[in-house]
Design a protein around this motif. Structure first.
Motif, PDB file in Angstrom:
ATOM      1  N   GLU A 134      43.222  27.090 -52.108  1.00 25.20           N
ATOM      2  CA  GLU A 134      44.501  27.688 -51.742  1.00 25.20           C
ATOM      3  C   GLU A 134      45.685  26.790 -52.095  1.00 25.20           C
ATOM      4  OE1 GLU A 134      45.068  28.174 -47.511  1.00 25.20           O
ATOM      5  OE2 GLU A 134      43.914  26.399 -47.055  1.00 25.20           O
ATOM      6  N   THR A 146      39.387  28.875 -44.563  1.00 25.93           N
ATOM      7  CA  THR A 146      39.321  27.869 -45.606  1.00 25.93           C
ATOM      8  C   THR A 146      38.150  26.929 -45.372  1.00 25.93           C
ATOM      9  OG1 THR A 146      41.684  28.009 -45.932  1.00 25.93           O
ATOM     10  CG2 THR A 146      40.601  26.010 -46.720  1.00 25.93           C
ATOM     11  N   ASP A 159      40.278  31.565 -52.441  1.00 24.68           N
ATOM     12  CA  ASP A 159      41.035  31.307 -51.222  1.00 24.68           C
ATOM     13  C   ASP A 159      42.506  31.563 -51.512  1.00 24.68           C
ATOM     14  OD1 ASP A 159      41.881  30.564 -48.759  1.00 24.68           O
ATOM     15  OD2 ASP A 159      41.086  28.513 -48.820  1.00 24.68           O
ATOM     16  N   GLU A 160      43.039  32.600 -50.964  1.00 29.67           N
ATOM     17  CA  GLU A 160      44.434  32.971 -51.181  1.00 29.67           C
ATOM     18  C   GLU A 160      44.778  33.012 -52.672  1.00 29.67           C
ATOM     19  OE1 GLU A 160      46.304  33.594 -48.537  1.00 29.67           O
ATOM     20  OE2 GLU A 160      45.482  32.411 -46.874  1.00 29.67           O
TER      21      GLU A 160
HETATM   22 MG   LIG Z   1      43.252  28.883 -45.564  1.00 32.30          MG
END
Ligand SMILES: [Mg+2]
Ligand SMILES: Nc1ncnc2c1ncn2[C@@H]1O[C@H](COP(=O)(O)OP(=O)(O)OP(=O)(O)O)[C@@H](O)[C@H]1O
Ligand SMILES: Nc1ncnc2c1ncn2[C@@H]1O[C@H](COP(=O)(O)OP(=O)(O)OP(=O)(O)O)[C@@H](O)[C@H]1O
Ligand SMILES: [Mg+2]
Lengths: 328, 509, 361, 309
Positions: free
Chosen positions: B345, B303, B430-431
């Protein structure tokens, strides 16, 4: 209590630093500024503001606001003065009654806010109108409390500090006690912590199973009760009741709380900060009285400038010291 | 495993309606002591709603709940713990500004001499987190930690409350294999103690690893209750979707070949970018039309790389080049001007604008780059929004619904749509599939590949699900301990190799 | 017909619905119990009557409310509106009659042009708004404190301009701003309607409104989307300052004098209250229509009280009661409670099981 | 210029209510100007309380802390001064009241009181109406009584209360006058205008004979409302008010206002005379009365140039 020297204390320390700074500047600039009396006066003169500010801190931390405080102080004053002077009721009974009325008002406002999900701003605005209106119903003119030995003694008892200087019970000591209790409640009781949780994120607080409704009602009840207490303090301070007293007080109180580092969006703040906030506002005024040559309008402008300078300093110190703290 | 334990919770004909949505209609659900019961279904099937009715957040419209044989209805979540129900809700519900330790003990603080015993709280919190193998400073505010850590804190809180029923609504959506394993071993222990556990997840592997029984919901209706052992995966998926899942198109072998890759134009070059204490200096090249995956364990710095590239955090050293020219990405605004986009995320605090509608949430980023006056016409908006609602099967009564009323997974789809719609040259995800059901997950993966291979978008793909990274990426950068270790290409991209790279100790330090 | 029904059901309209109901109730009360309240006559080609008064007296507050709505939606608040209003009026009066405060009763020769008398105060209001915006957006000071500074100092500045005197003047062109008539309506009303329309257009027909709401509701997410939160906030405070400036000109022109101390005193409370009654959220969705209705509710209440001759010392109690009712009507829980009572009374104690009331598709 | 020679400068702390009106601004200016004139012997510490009693108390306590020689103040309200005045007395600082009296049980707490009497102003206004009955009761209106509407000051404030009471005190002996409506106009023009608008709607312009404004500004606001309703203020409706500020004279010259009752703010010279006397140890009278007049419209033209406020 252990002083936790971490990131979270920085705003308070910054506020304290600015307070000291202003005080030093004042002492250099004006004769008699650097004296115990000026400091004690700060406590006495701002006692009623401070008592409310403690309650208001809880309200604001929980994400709410209370506009009714000024009117409630006026109402308490008029009620006390009228019952004591006109109907000769014993002051203790009157004080108990005043506190009960304050609690009842807060309880009602809290319930309205919680059960009907009404915005605190409007509910307490109504509280503000109502209490001011009721004060007018009690008396249109101001009422002096004369020759009541009990109340007089309350104003004269105190801890002697120097010649002709004492820390009076009815104002300064009550203030300090309320601050101490406030600190205790906010740090060491479940209620206190729940207040932070509600202000931090109400939805989460509900899901975490915290008693959100009960806490909210308690917050407003507590605040209005403290307000009534402040009303009593104010009555002792002036020994009279005046239906137009403390117009606009709510803004002073809110300002003190916010200057003390409490976020108006809720979830963060300290009673210690509020104490400093109250003292700083008081100090600004003291400054201006000592200055003594400003015209009415310049008074306002200078208050604004001092406020600005102060907040700027506070922000600046907080920023630089938390940066250096992070680096360390 | 045989689970003939007695039924502790019995739900019959549960119905719950929201304006325009029938979230639950006539659902039956039985929970036995000492079992792990998975609640399965697509996004918006009604899983979270069922849980929230159970814990008293929502009032049911109809049906019956029996708890230990007695009728049961809570009027607010305050009462749930009193009846032995402990819950981890889907969205992370912690108080961001308060410390980790306090969040674990809020509402049930240990008292000593009439005051809260802070020492005990901090110690207790440390112990509770240790069980999950998390070692962090518990006196720091929760908000200073990553989503994954926050999720673990919420779990630690729930596990610490002694309960008869433990409800976990997608607790593992941000966790990776190691943490999940740790959690599962704890769950098994609790199960052995006779605690009933409701578990919601979209990871089929986890379902088969931990659960005894599965209840499947579809569109708010009960599909059926099955013993896990007796229900094959394909069957489960078919029950959830109401149809067979079309085989996923791209087999994992179909990465760009090393050769083809090198002929492509290097679009983004990162040289020596670093932020002290967060991520060590690293180099990175991403070419047009390429998906670069980031693999690594929790807290390995994935991240952080994304945040640095997007200018959310400021780099202490290093530079970023686009088309060979150095550019300034010191703020998201500047990154966006360079045609970057970043899908974060943490959908709750960094993603959704809760009060705005689905439509507004989707077009915001695109409109944001167009500016105030160059407003998208209603028709253009509808076109874009409808496209994504359809492509990702976003379950919403209409596009004017407030996004806060959507189910967690559907909110995630909205956020992903927002960024897919924003037409960047470089997209950081991100995710992106956090909490998204199997069907939509495949759909998102397909879109990612389409965007890169057909529209020549450069994509940085971060996911704690290794399988997904492998499937989507042309190249994978492996991270450990805030350091980029290696890059894998072509055939190297497979699970064993990546795990091996992560686990490999540096020989010379 | 169908789309009309849809619109009625939409969240936005729902929000405005109840304030409108409240306003109607107040007006209805007057319709039945205050004789002549609805009488509108035409005097010298102007409309004349209590209803016109409500609009006319409400116009300055409406202006403030307009700016406040946007500021409030962006997560802020502007306490300084009353002070900016006073500054603007004070400056206008000063420009028209510069010597008055120091005892020179003559007007300048040639007389101050209306353009200057309007433009300079508005310019100063913009500057004041920019100052607020700068503190909030760029120095990151909490809005309530940031604007408190100008709230306090601003009155001082206004008084500095007038030296604490009430500067009175005669200036026909300028008097039109607050006292003229256009299309039979008081000019302030026309001006306000124009401003409302303009604001509506700027926020709802462009992406601005959405950006404001996004920045207010989730600043972090907005930053990630590259929205220029700082610039947007700065603009909003400037806009609020401008609205206050206009309101200041209206009031000053209307009473043909500038009262630095009292002009707009406590009006920020009315403005914020209107915004909240109208259903705007601090940091989130705003409804201009709701705010307008909110102000009209408050002004109707005041006009009603004055017209009915309620004793001044009980005025506040009446106000309190009416406002709490207005607010309660908007609460869904309260309405449920109320209809619950009615229903229980009708069915004679037999409660209707909740699941029997199903959503009809 | 000082009246007499003094050994050292006399430090005077003056706590002003605020700057809520032109009248008050003139009062402040008179005091500050006079102090400036006598700067050889007087040092003025001026403090503005922004209309708040609590600020005034703070200021006085601060004067005590600073150790001034004399304290003077215009109390915002009559009561509530007992504790702080006691402190001043204990500290040996004499207190002079200006403009308004205080309500304390012990009248040795203050030395002298100078200034106006709000009740008396109310009385004089009523008396003017009674004296001009013929003019006030107009033949074209056939009502049996003179119908008066009243624009009160801020509810609960001392001037409003007193002007309200004084006015009625005189009129109660004159049954041919009737107060038909009374509302608070908050001492402001905007307030006066808004309230008058409502009165005109509720009563009808032809049923109002007299407007009584608790101060000039509210009456001036009312005048505008009357004009906008198509009536002639000063003729169709008689207007009287209190304060005698410059705006009132301008209105009288235009024939729109009929009379204004003076309440003089120019207390500076009197105040510092008293201060100097105190410093010299002279005995002061408990009450120093200020010259005040009633100004009918006829004299407006000649008086206006002399008005400084
Ligand atoms: Mg992360
Ligand atoms: N407060 C609400 N208001 C309106 N609709 C709601 C609300 N909460 C949930 N819904 C709707 O109810 C349906 C079921 O939602 P729920 O959150 O239970 O889904 P879920 O199964 O948990 O999905 P996910 O896997 O995405 O978490 C969804 O269509 C959702 O849009
Ligand atoms: N296990 C851990 N122990 C301590 N701190 C951690 C841990 N995991 C994450 N953090 C904190 O979270 C910060 C952010 O990590 P980051 O989000 O970059 O990791 P990640 O690889 O994206 O993993 P994930 O998103 O799964 O948490 C780290 O800088 C660190 O402060
Ligand atoms: Mg869910």
């Amino acid at each position: 209590m252990k002083l936790r020297l971490n990131q979270r204390n920085i705003p308070i320390l910054a506020t304290f630093a600015v307070f000291v700074l202003i005080y030093i500047v004042g002492s250099i600039m004006y004769r008699n500024f650097f004296s115990l009396r000026v400091l004690v006066n700060l406590l006495i003169d701002n006692a009623f503001v401070g008592v409310i500010a403690v309650g208001m801190t809880f309200v604001i931390i929980s994400g709410g606001i209370d506009l009714s405080v000024g009117s409630l102080v006026a109402f308490t004053g008029v009620l006390t003065a009228k019952l004591v002077s006109v109907y000769h009721v014993h002051p203790l009974i009157v004080i108990a009654l005043a506190l009960a009325i304050g609690a009842a008002l807060g309880f009602t406002m809290g319930n309205l806010i919680h059960h009907f999900s009404l915005p605190p701003f409007l509910v307490t605005l109504v509280g503000m109108f109502l209490m001011r209106g009721l004060s007018f119903q009690l008396s249109l003119s101001s009422i002096a409390i004369q020759k009541n030995p009990f109340l007089f003694s309350l104003t004269s008892i105190g801890i002697p500090l120097a010649k002709r200087l004492k820390l009076p019970l009815g104002t300064a000591i009550v203030f300090l006690i309320v601050v101490a209790i406030g600190i205790y409640v906010s740090h060491f009781t479940k209620f206190g912590r729940n207040v932070y949780a509600i202000g931090g994120n109400e939805q989460s607080a509900i899901l975490m199973g915290l008693p959100v409704g009960k806490t909210k009602i308690m917050i407003y009840t507590l605040n209005s009760t403290l307000c009534a207490l402040a009303g009593v303090v104010y009555t002792l301070y002036t020994l009279s009741g005046y239906p137009l007293a403390c117009v606009g007080l709510e803004l002073d109180v809110i300002a003190a709380v916010v200057i003390g580092g409490t976020l108006l969006t809720g979830g963060a703040g300290y009673i210690e900060g509020t104490l400093l906030g109250v003292l700083i506002l008081g100090l600004i005024q003291t400054f201006i009285t000592f200055q003594g040559t400003l015209s009415s309008w310049w008074t306002k402008i200078v208050i604004g400038i001092l406020l600005f300078v102060f907040i700027l300093l506070q922000t600046y110190i907080t920023k630089t010291s938390s940066l250096s703290a992070r680096k360390a | 495993m045989e689970t003939n334990h007695k039924i502790i919770l019995e739900i019959r004909g549960l119905t719950k309606t929201f304006p325009g949505v029938k979230a639950l209609s006539g659902v039956d659900f039985f929970l036995r002591a000492g079992e792990v019961h998975c609640l399965m279904g697509e996004n918006g099937a009604g899983k979270s709603t069922l849980i929230k009715v159970l814990t008293g957040l929502y009032k049911k419209d109809g049906g019956k709940i029996l708890y230990e044989g007695r009728p049961f209805e809570l009027s607010s979540p305050v009462e749930a713990p009193l009846h032995g129900i402990s819950t981890v809700y889907q969205e992370i519900n912690l108080i961001p500004a308060l410390s980790v330790a306090e969040n674990i003990y809020l509402g049930r603080q240990p008292m000593k001499h009439g005051r809260i015993d802070w020492k005990a709280i901090n110690q207790g919190a440390r112990a509770a987190l240790k069980k999950l193998d998390v070692n962090i400073d518990v006196t720091q505010p929760v908000s200073s930690y990553s989503v994954a850590i926050q999720q673990l804190v919420a779990i630690a809180r729930a596990l610490d409350i002694s309960a008869k029923i433990l409800i976990l609504d997608e607790p593992t959506s941000s966790l990776d294999a190691q943490e999940v394993e740790q959690l599962f071993s704890l769950i098994r222990k609790l199960k052995a103690e006779g605690i009933a556990i409701i578990f919601v997840t979209h990871f089929l592997d986890q379902v088969y690893q931990i659960s005894d029984r599965i209840t499947v919901l579809r569109n708010g209706e009960l599909v059926g209750e099955y013993k896990t052992a007796e229900l094959p995966r394909v069957e489960l998926v078919a029950r959830m979707l109401g149809k067979q899942l079309e085989e996923f198109v791209s087999e994992s072998g179909e990465h760009l070949s090393t050769k083809e890759e090198q002929t492509r134009k290097a679009f983004l070059q990162v040289r020596g970018l670093e932020r002290k204490g967060v991520i060590n200096a690293f180099d990175l090249d991403i070419r047009e039309g390429e998906v670069l995956g980031l693999a690594g364990l929790l807290g390995s710095g994935r991240t952080e790389i994304a945040r640095l590239l997007f200018g959310i955090d400021k780099a202490h050293a290093g530079k970023v080049l686009v088309d060979g020219k150095e550019i300034d990405v010191s703020s998201p605004r500047k990154a966006i001007d360079a045609k970057f986009a970043f899908c974060p995320e943490d959908r709750k605090t960094e993603g959704i604008i809760p009060d705005l509608t689905v439509r507004e949430n989707i077009i915001l980023a695109l409109q944001g780059s167009k500016g105030i006056f160059n407003t998208l016409s209603k028709r253009e908006q509808t076109e874009i929004v409808d496209k994504y609602i359809k492509a990702l099967a976003i379950k919403t009564p209409n596009s004017e619904q407030s996004v806060k009323n959507l189910s967690g997974g559907n909110q995630q789809k909205v956020i992903v749509s927002r960024w897919l719609a924003s037409n960047p040259r470089f997209l950081i995800l991100d995710e992106p599939t956090r909490g998204i059901d199997v069907g939509a997950k495949a759909e998102i993966q397909k879109l990612v590949l389409e965007l890169s291979h057909e529209e020549q978008m450069a994509i940085l793909f971060i996911s704690s699900e290794l399988e997904e990274v492998i499937r989507c990426s042309d190249r994978v950068a492996v991270l450990r301990d805030r350091q980029k270790l290696a890059e894998l290409v072509g055939d190297q991209i497979e699970e064993k190799q990546i795990m091996h790279t992560i686990a490999k100790k540096e020989v010379s330090e | 017909m169908k789309s009309w029904l849809m619109r009625l059901k939409s969240e936005q309209t729902q929000k405005v619905l109840w304030p409108v109901v409240a306003l109607c109730l107040i007006l209805l009360f007057n319709f039945f119990f205050t004789p002549g309240f609805f009488r509108i006559t035409i005097k010298d080609g102007h409309l004349f009557g209590s209803l016109v008064d409500i609009l006319n007296r409400g116009a300055p507050t409406l202006m403030l409310t307009l700016g406040m709505t946007l500021v409030y939606a962006s997560g802020g608040v502007d306490l300084s509106v009353g002070s900016i209003l006073a500054i603007s009026g004070a400056l206008a009066a000063y420009l028209i009659r510069p010597g008055y405060a120091s005892g020179i009763l003559e007007y300048p020769d040639p007389p101050t042009s209306i353009i200057i008398a309007v433009a300079l105060p508005l310019l100063l209001s913009l500057v004041a708004g920019a100052w607020n915006g700068f503190l909030v957006a760029y120095l990151d000071i909490q809005p309530i404190i940031a604007t408190l500074i100008l709230m306090v100092a601003g009155r001082g500045i206004a008084q500095l301009i007038t030296k604490g005197q009430i500067v009175i003047f005669i200036h026909k062109p300028f008097e039109f701003v607050g006292g003229g008539f256009l299309f039979g309506l008081p000019f302030p009303v026309v001006l306000t309607i124009i401003m409302i329309a303009l604001t509506f257009f700027l926020t709802r027909k462009t992406a601005l409104g959405m950006f404001i709401e996004a920045v207010g509701a989730n600043p972090t997410a907005s930053r990630f989307m590259g929205l220029k939160a700082q610039r947007i906030k700065l603009m909003l405070y400037i806009f609020s300052g401008f609205c206050s400036g206009l309101a200041g000109l209206m009031i000053c022109s209307n009473i043909r004098g500038a009262d630095a101390n009292n002009a707009g005193l406590f009006l920020e409370l009315d403005a914020i209250a209107s915004v909240i009654i109208g259903g705007t959220i601090n940091g989130g969705r705003f409804t201009l229509a709701g705010s307008v209705v909110g102000t009209l509710i408050i002004q109707s209440l005041t006009t009603t009280i004055l017209t009915r001759g309620i004793a001044p010392e009980v005025t506040l109690v009446y106000k309190a009661i009416v406002i709490i009712l207005v607010v309660l009507i908007q609460s869904e829980n309260f309405r449920k409670l109320l209809t619950g009572y009615i229903r229980t009374a009708k069915t004679n104690g037999a409660t209707v099981p909740a699941h029997a009331v199903k959503e009809v598709k | 210029q000082c009246k007499e020679k003094h050994d050292k400068k006399i430090v005077v702390g003056f706590s002003q209510i605020g700057a809520e009106s032109a009248w008050r601004a003139a009062n402040t200016e008179s005091i500050q100007k006079e102090a400036e004139k006598r700067k050889d012997c007087i040092e003025l510490k001026f403090s503005d309380a922004q209309q708040k009693q609590e600020n005034q108390i703070k200021a006085i306590r601060s004067f005590i802390a600073q150790g001034v020689d004399v304290i003077a103040f215009s109390p915002v309200v009559e009561s509530g001064w007992e504790p702080v005045l006691k402190e001043a007395k204990d500290a040996g600082i004499p207190v002079i009241l200006s403009d308004r009296a205080v309500d304390v049980s012990d009248d040795t707490l203050w030395v002298t009181f100078m200034g106006s009497d709000f009740v008396e102003e109310g009385r004089r206004t009523a008396q003017w109406l009674v004296d001009n009955y013929e003019k006030v009761k107009r033949a074209d209106k056939t009502m049996d009584k003179v119908r008066i509407v009243e624009l009160q000051g801020t509810v609960g404030s001392a001037p409003a209360n007193d002007r309200f009471a004084g006015f009625r005190e005189v009129l109660k002996d004159h049954p041919n006058f009737e107060i038909v409506k009374t509302q608070s106009a908050d001492f402001t023009r905007a307030g006066g205008k808004q309230v008058m608008e409502a009165f005109l709607k509720a009563e009808g312009g032809d049923k109002i004979d007299v407007v009584y404004g608790h101060n000039d500004d509210s009456a001036l606001g009312a005048i505008q409302a009357i004009e906008e309703a198509g009536l002639k203020p000063g003729k169709d409706i008689i207007i009287v008010s209190i304060d005698a500020v410059r705006g009132a004279f301008e209105a009288m010259i235009e024939g729109k206002l009929n009379a204004t009752i003076e309440c003089s703010p120019l207390l500076g010279p009197q105040l510092f005379d008293a201060v100097e006397d105190l410093a010299l140890g002279k005995e002061l009278p408990k009450r120093i009365v200020t010259e005040e007049g009633v100004f009918p419209a006829e004299v407006a033209k000649e008086v206006l140039p002399q008005r400084t406020y």
